[in-house]
Design an enzyme around this catalytic site. Structure first.
Site, PDB file in Angstrom:
ATOM      1  N   GLU A  33       0.842  -1.201   0.000  1.00  0.00           N
ATOM      2  CA  GLU A  33       0.000   0.000   0.000  1.00  0.00           C
ATOM      3  C   GLU A  33       0.872   1.243   0.000  1.00  0.00           C
ATOM      4  O   GLU A  33       2.036   1.219   0.381  1.00  0.00           O
ATOM      5  CB  GLU A  33      -0.907  -0.005   1.224  1.00  0.00           C
ATOM      6  N   LYS A 167      -3.521  -2.582  14.168  1.00  0.00           N
ATOM      7  CA  LYS A 167      -2.832  -1.543  14.954  1.00  0.00           C
ATOM      8  C   LYS A 167      -3.339  -1.546  16.397  1.00  0.00           C
ATOM      9  O   LYS A 167      -4.509  -1.732  16.664  1.00  0.00           O
ATOM     10  CB  LYS A 167      -3.083  -0.176  14.321  1.00  0.00           C
TER      11      LYS A 167
HETATM   12  N1  PSU Z   1      -1.471   0.502   9.601  1.00  0.00           N
HETATM   13  C1  PSU Z   1      -0.441   1.316   9.976  1.00  0.00           C
HETATM   14  N2  PSU Z   1      -0.351   2.559   9.486  1.00  0.00           N
HETATM   15  C2  PSU Z   1      -1.267   3.023   8.610  1.00  0.00           C
HETATM   16  C3  PSU Z   1      -2.341   2.174   8.223  1.00  0.00           C
HETATM   17  C4  PSU Z   1      -2.447   0.932   8.726  1.00  0.00           C
HETATM   18  O1  PSU Z   1       0.404   0.916  10.759  1.00  0.00           O
HETATM   19  O2  PSU Z   1      -1.190   4.148   8.159  1.00  0.00           O
HETATM   20  C5  PSU Z   1      -3.363   2.656   7.264  1.00  0.00           C
HETATM   21  C6  PSU Z   1      -3.571   1.613   6.180  1.00  0.00           C
HETATM   22  O3  PSU Z   1      -3.480   2.265   4.933  1.00  0.00           O
HETATM   23  C7  PSU Z   1      -4.978   1.125   6.468  1.00  0.00           C
HETATM   24  C8  PSU Z   1      -5.615   2.392   7.000  1.00  0.00           C
HETATM   25  O4  PSU Z   1      -5.610   0.674   5.281  1.00  0.00           O
HETATM   26  O5  PSU Z   1      -4.624   2.909   7.888  1.00  0.00           O
HETATM   27  C9  PSU Z   1      -6.917   2.121   7.723  1.00  0.00           C
HETATM   28  O6  PSU Z   1      -7.506   3.398   7.945  1.00  0.00           O
HETATM   29  P1  PSU Z   1      -9.023   3.437   8.463  1.00  0.00           P
HETATM   30  O7  PSU Z   1      -9.024   2.843   9.838  1.00  0.00           O
HETATM   31  O8  PSU Z   1      -9.408   4.897   8.414  1.00  0.00           O
HETATM   32  O9  PSU Z   1      -9.796   2.577   7.439  1.00  0.00           O
END
Ligand code: PSU
Ligand code: MN
Length: 317
Positions: A33, A167
């Site tokens: 990503e 996370k």
């Molecule tokens: N995990 C990390 N750092 C990040 C992300 C995930 O350690 O920046 C990002 C990924 O791109 C994941 C997104 O798809 O956060 C999920 O965001 P949300 O919870 O808003 O869907």
């Protein structure tokens, strides 16, 4: 009027030569990503980490394909110049799967999350994806309903997702419940537990454990042979020497989440706000642990993708 007869605009996929050649030869490719580059880490750490992640995929035995949206085209694999541009250009928006069509249709640029990277991976014929931390069910989701679209996309895209769990800032128990409800296999590799990103364990046992890459490759193919439209989540914990102390980071996360609420930060902006606040509170220890787990997970992703490519070759002989 059936869906198939309705005319769809062709999706402009732009492959680097290396990725196109690997796919044509049936060699392993791991999609990556770009949101974690543009929003996960500050410049220049983000560019350096993106390069290390790509090198780690190669060390694992596969070709890396960093995904991004550039002027209405889907980049399947980035050149070093692309990585530098995405890492250093402020304001590149985070693009999740719900945003993808509008961004492509308007010729826009964006950094793909896990979810939108999976959509692109499947379109590009890449069966493996790796990122350290998937999005999940956010803490307080019982009232905010803030559940990452990453989790739903796992049920739709036929891509194996190699990660280090979700996370720490999320509610990992609710994330595991959601994955179970939506029939997403969670296969732990190298540990009995579902990992928590830069901590080795979430404290939750994973439903399955497979340590042999060939067995994991067979499980992935079997999941699809059973007719499942979605993917498989394969988790691998960060290395002990790279892990951050759970108590150290938990206090910082709780403070950061309170800060986000106090500052009225909601929705997609929460992740970046909290990750950065925790980096400050841990004097950069969490950022270093973040970079390390991204790199290690990518190498595992390369190894597992290579095992899967070997299996596909055996089956197709
Ligand atoms: N995990 C990390 N750092 C990040 C992300 C995930 O350690 O920046 C990002 C990924 O791109 C994941 C997104 O798809 O956060 C999920 O965001 P949300 O919870 O808003 O869907
Ligand atoms: Mn969200």
């Amino acid at each position: 009027m059936t869906l198939s007869s309705r005319r769809h605009p062709p999706i402009p996929l732009v492959f680097t030569d290396e990725v196109a050649d690997a796919l044509a030869a049936g060699d392993p490719v791991v999609a990556l990503e770009s949101n974690v580059i543009t929003h996960g880490l500050p410049y220049p750490d983000n560019a350096a980490t993106a390069r290390k992640v790509e090198d780690a995929v190669r060390a694992g035995g596969a070709v890396p394909a960093t995904i991004g949206i550039d002027g209405g085209r889907v980049l399947v694999g980035m050149t070093d110049a692309d990585i530098e541009r995405f890492a250093s250009t402020p304001g590149i928006p985070k693009v999740s799967s719900r945003d993808l069509a509008a961004v492509l249709a308007s010729g826009g640029t964006g950094a793909t999350t896990v979810a939108s990277s999976l959509v692109a991976s499947e379109l590009a014929g890449i069966p493996f994806f790796s990122s350290a931390g998937i999005g999940g069910v956010h803490r307080g989701a019982e009232t905010t309903m803030d559940i990452s679209s990453d989790l739903v996309q796992f049920t739709r895209s036929r891509v194996a997702v190699v990660c280090a769990g979700a996370k720490k800032i999320l509610d990992l128990g609710l994330t595991m419940e959601f994955l179970e409800t939506h029939c997403v296999p969670v296969i732990a590799h190298g540990s009995d537990d579902f990992p928590a990103f830069y901590c080795r364990s979430s404290g939750l046992r994973a439903p399955q454990r497979l340590d042999d890459p060939a067995a994991i490759a067979r499980a992935v193919e079997t999941h699809w042979a059973l007719g499942n439209p979605g993917g498989v989540l394969i988790t691998s914990p960060t290395r002990p020497e790279d892990a951050i102390d759970e108590d150290d980071v938990e206090a910082a996360i709780a403070d950061a989440l309170r800060g986000a609420a106090a500052d009225g930060v909601r929705g997609g902006a929460v992740t970046k706000y909290v990750m950065r606040a925790v980096d400050r509170a841990t004097e950069g220890r969490s950022a270093r642990a973040n970079m390390a787990v991204l790199v290690h997970t990518a190498q595992i992703g390369g190894t597992l993708a290579a095992a899967h490519a070997r299996l596909k070759r055996e089956v197709n002989q």
